[in-house]
Design an enzyme around this catalytic site. Structure first.
Site, PDB file in Angstrom:
ATOM      1  N   GLU A 162      26.481  67.456 -53.264  1.00 24.58           N
ATOM      2  CA  GLU A 162      25.152  67.660 -52.690  1.00 24.58           C
ATOM      3  C   GLU A 162      24.270  68.269 -53.778  1.00 24.58           C
ATOM      4  O   GLU A 162      24.505  69.391 -54.228  1.00 24.58           O
ATOM      5  CB  GLU A 162      25.232  68.603 -51.483  1.00 24.58           C
ATOM      6  CG  GLU A 162      23.875  68.842 -50.834  1.00 24.58           C
ATOM      7  CD  GLU A 162      23.872  69.980 -49.822  1.00 24.58           C
ATOM      8  OE1 GLU A 162      23.007  69.966 -48.929  1.00 24.58           O
ATOM      9  OE2 GLU A 162      24.729  70.890 -49.934  1.00 24.58           O
TER      10      GLU A 162
ATOM     11  N   HIS B 276      23.631  66.812 -41.165  1.00 23.33           N
ATOM     12  CA  HIS B 276      23.513  67.987 -40.296  1.00 23.33           C
ATOM     13  C   HIS B 276      22.324  68.877 -40.657  1.00 23.33           C
ATOM     14  O   HIS B 276      22.006  69.804 -39.911  1.00 23.33           O
ATOM     15  CB  HIS B 276      24.809  68.804 -40.372  1.00 23.33           C
ATOM     16  CG  HIS B 276      25.079  69.350 -41.746  1.00 23.33           C
ATOM     17  ND1 HIS B 276      25.423  68.536 -42.795  1.00 23.33           N
ATOM     18  CD2 HIS B 276      25.021  70.610 -42.254  1.00 23.33           C
ATOM     19  CE1 HIS B 276      25.578  69.271 -43.888  1.00 23.33           C
ATOM     20  NE2 HIS B 276      25.336  70.534 -43.580  1.00 23.33           N
ATOM     21  N   ASP B 277      21.669  68.610 -41.786  1.00 19.94           N
ATOM     22  CA  ASP B 277      20.523  69.419 -42.227  1.00 19.94           C
ATOM     23  C   ASP B 277      19.186  68.712 -42.024  1.00 19.94           C
ATOM     24  O   ASP B 277      18.136  69.283 -42.327  1.00 19.94           O
ATOM     25  CB  ASP B 277      20.650  69.750 -43.724  1.00 19.94           C
ATOM     26  CG  ASP B 277      21.700  70.812 -44.009  1.00 19.94           C
ATOM     27  OD1 ASP B 277      21.935  71.652 -43.126  1.00 19.94           O
ATOM     28  OD2 ASP B 277      22.274  70.791 -45.108  1.00 19.94           O
TER      29      ASP B 277
ATOM     30  N   ASP C 137      34.769  69.288 -46.502  1.00 19.84           N
ATOM     31  CA  ASP C 137      33.552  69.890 -47.037  1.00 19.84           C
ATOM     32  C   ASP C 137      33.969  71.075 -47.920  1.00 19.84           C
ATOM     33  O   ASP C 137      34.665  71.981 -47.469  1.00 19.84           O
ATOM     34  CB  ASP C 137      32.664  70.386 -45.883  1.00 19.84           C
ATOM     35  CG  ASP C 137      31.186  70.267 -46.212  1.00 19.84           C
ATOM     36  OD1 ASP C 137      30.828  70.554 -47.364  1.00 19.84           O
ATOM     37  OD2 ASP C 137      30.408  69.896 -45.324  1.00 19.84           O
TER      38      ASP C 137
ATOM     39  N   ASP D 267      29.328  71.036 -51.231  1.00 17.91           N
ATOM     40  CA  ASP D 267      28.098  71.679 -50.774  1.00 17.91           C
ATOM     41  C   ASP D 267      27.342  72.289 -51.958  1.00 17.91           C
ATOM     42  O   ASP D 267      27.933  72.974 -52.790  1.00 17.91           O
ATOM     43  CB  ASP D 267      28.487  72.770 -49.767  1.00 17.91           C
ATOM     44  CG  ASP D 267      27.298  73.385 -49.078  1.00 17.91           C
ATOM     45  OD1 ASP D 267      26.604  72.669 -48.347  1.00 17.91           O
ATOM     46  OD2 ASP D 267      27.073  74.598 -49.280  1.00 17.91           O
TER      47      ASP D 267
END
Length: 542
Positions: free
Chosen positions: A241, A315-316, A98, A199
């Site tokens: 993302e 995870h969000d 990440d 990210d």
């Protein structure tokens, strides 16, 4: 389009804090992941997207990084990381790191220097502005509530933070910042990782003085420079993302000749249960016709000039089986398998979020004291001040809060689901004795074994990877029906998205065989096909 390994791969996201604890401190760690590599190899996945394990004060669970080239002690050591990369490779799994480079932690050495004085050599690593009329520089807001500007009294200037005030934004206009990032990325690439998930990468081109955050004018130039200076010559996966991305934007990111990224995550489908113009907490009933339109638009957007990522969970995002499906004991299994079928026969690279492969559910809470997530906590406090009803805020958190996805994985029915011998950092879902990995592995008809078959089918049939997509019945309020065709072969995917029985009728075509179905006794007759609750069938046509 040149064929790459990631076109036909299935990626599995690990949120390390919640995956497996190896030392009893209640926090998942790298050795815990190593212990579970055989499980992941058995599932059949090709790569792990690993949420951050870098050094961090954990204001935002590791997405606030204070040292990019050190491992957070709660997760282990750099030797553990090297061992994970090596052992994963031995079972055919790549590690995708990440990459969080829109911002750092305020405890990063660069920021500690940057805030010392206006003429510090690191000052321009971040975005500093004077206030206006004894107030913030402008009205930019933080995604985590409130203003995006924080006054630093040491120099009486404000710094920009689009997330927490402990996550100051990096100044990408500064070539020194970019060079630091290229060096760091090459440090990880030299270790043999399989690529990067990036990210909020769409924010790095921001122009704060013009109130531009996403898709700024220099964004693609920065990505092309990144490609040239780091991973461009390597056979790796890069996925960005990008929350507000359009299909046209996505082509700019992922068309091979542009030398940027492999693909992006787009979230258009995820926001369909949110009221337009409001926050994610203000929900509405999902518009199923619109959901199909969004998926079809993205399926047809790329014709050799880009690539899709496919996902329901991360995870969000709350657990899809609870949010849009039915997580009752009667329907959880078929509902989870319906979502899997819906997604895994589309064109693109599927991402599975840990626990999705056994159909894990949301975990409702009754009090804010049970919440860990900074986004939920900030929203709760802000709305209490605005006079909202506390119970209604908790309902919103139960539906959309990020803790839902972050509960530790239940591996078996022992205490704390075999996740830890200590006290878990976040409580497990209380249903872990009934719903856990071991039970699912042992049950031939389980969600786990369904996912295993889906992954195997993708490896065995090029049609799933490369076939053309065509939607049928776009206006049907309950069915999602589409075809995939490749080299003279056609598969028909018929999905009942809801609990109510419904019918599909096709008098013209004949079925050769059923490829997969989430009911044992699905009908081969298309002339008058009755579909039970959440029934999903993939047919090979004659």
């Amino acid at each position: 389009m040149e064929k790459k390994w990631w076109h036909s791969s299935v990626i599995y996201q690990i949120y390390p804090r919640s995956f497996q604890d190896s030392n009893g401190d209640g926090i998942g760690d790298i050795q815990g992941i190593i212990q579970r590599l055989d499980y992941l190899a058995d599932l059949g996945i090709d790569a792990i997207w690993l949420s951050p394990v870098y050094y961090s004060p954990n204001d935002d669970n590791g997405y606030d990084i204070s040292n990019y080239q050190a491992i957070s002690p709660e997760f282990g050591t750099m030797e553990d990381m090297d061992e994970l990369i090596k052992k994963a490779k031995q079972v055919g799994i790549r590690i995708v790191m990440d990459l969080v480079v829109n911002h750092t932690s305020d405890e990063h050495a660069w920021f500690i220097e940057s805030r010392k004085s206006k003429d510090n050599e690191y000052r321009d690593y971040y975005i500093w502005r004077d206030g206006q009329n004894n107030n913030v520089p402008n009205e930019l807001g933080s995604i985590f509530s409130g203003t995006a500007w924080e006054l630093d009294e040491q120099t009486n200037q404000y710094y920009l933070h689009l997330y927490s005030k402990k996550q100051p934004d990096l100044n990408w206009e500064n070539p020194k910042v970019r060079n630091e990032i290229w060096q760091m990325m090459n440090f990880w690439l030299d270790k043999g990782i399989g690529g990067f998930r990036m990210d909020v990468i769409d924010l790095i081109g921001k122009v704060p003085d013009e109130l531009i955050t996403g898709n700024g004018p220099m964004l693609h130039k920065y990505l092309q420079e990144m490609h040239q200076e780091t991973f461009g010559k390597l056979d790796v996966l890069t996925v960005g993302e990008t929350w507000g991305v359009t299909t046209e934007d996505a082509k700019l990111y992922s068309a091979p000749e542009r030398n940027e990224l492999s693909m992006v995550f787009q979230f258009e489908h995820i926001g369909l249960d949110e009221q337009p113009g409001k926050s994610k907490w203000d929900t509405q009933t999902l518009d199923f016709i619109k959901l199909k339109q969004v998926f079809t638009k993205w399926q047809l957007a790329f014709d050799g000039d880009g690539w899709n990522s496919l996902f329901w969970n991360n995870h969000d995002i709350p657990r899809i089986v609870s949010n849009w499906g039915n997580d009752s004991s009667q329907y959880r299994k078929v509902s989870a398998e319906m979502f899997a079928t819906f997604l895994h026969f589309l064109k693109g690279t599927p991402y599975i979020y840990q626990g999705e492969e056994i159909g894990l559910t949301n975990t409702p809470v009754s009090s804010i004291d049970e919440i860990d997530d900074i986004e939920s906590l900030n929203m709760y406090n802000e709305r209490i001040q605005q006079g909202y009803d506390g119970k209604e805020i908790i309902q919103a958190i139960n539906k959309k809060g990020r803790d839902n996805a972050r509960r530790p994985i239940p591996w078996d029915e022992s205490l704390n689901g075999g996740f830890t011998t200590g006290t878990p950092w976040l409580k497990l879902n209380p249903n872990y004795r009934e719903l856990n990995v071991k039970k699912d592995q042992q049950d031939k008809e389980s969600v786990f074994n369904y996912y295993k078959k889906l992954i195997r089918l993708r490896k065995e049939h090029e049609l799933i990877v490369w076939g053309d997509y065509k939607e049928l019945l776009p206006h049907d309020p309950q069915l999602f029906v589409y075809e995939r065709s490749y080299k003279g072969e056609t598969w028909l995917i018929v999905i009942n998205f809801y609990q109510k029985t419904t019918f599909y009728k096709d008098d013209n075509r004949k079925v050769e065989t059923i490829i997969i179905s989430n009911y044992k006794d699905s009908s081969k007759k298309l002339t008058d096909l009755a579909l039970r609750p959440f029934e999903s069938i993939v047919y090979k046509l004659k």
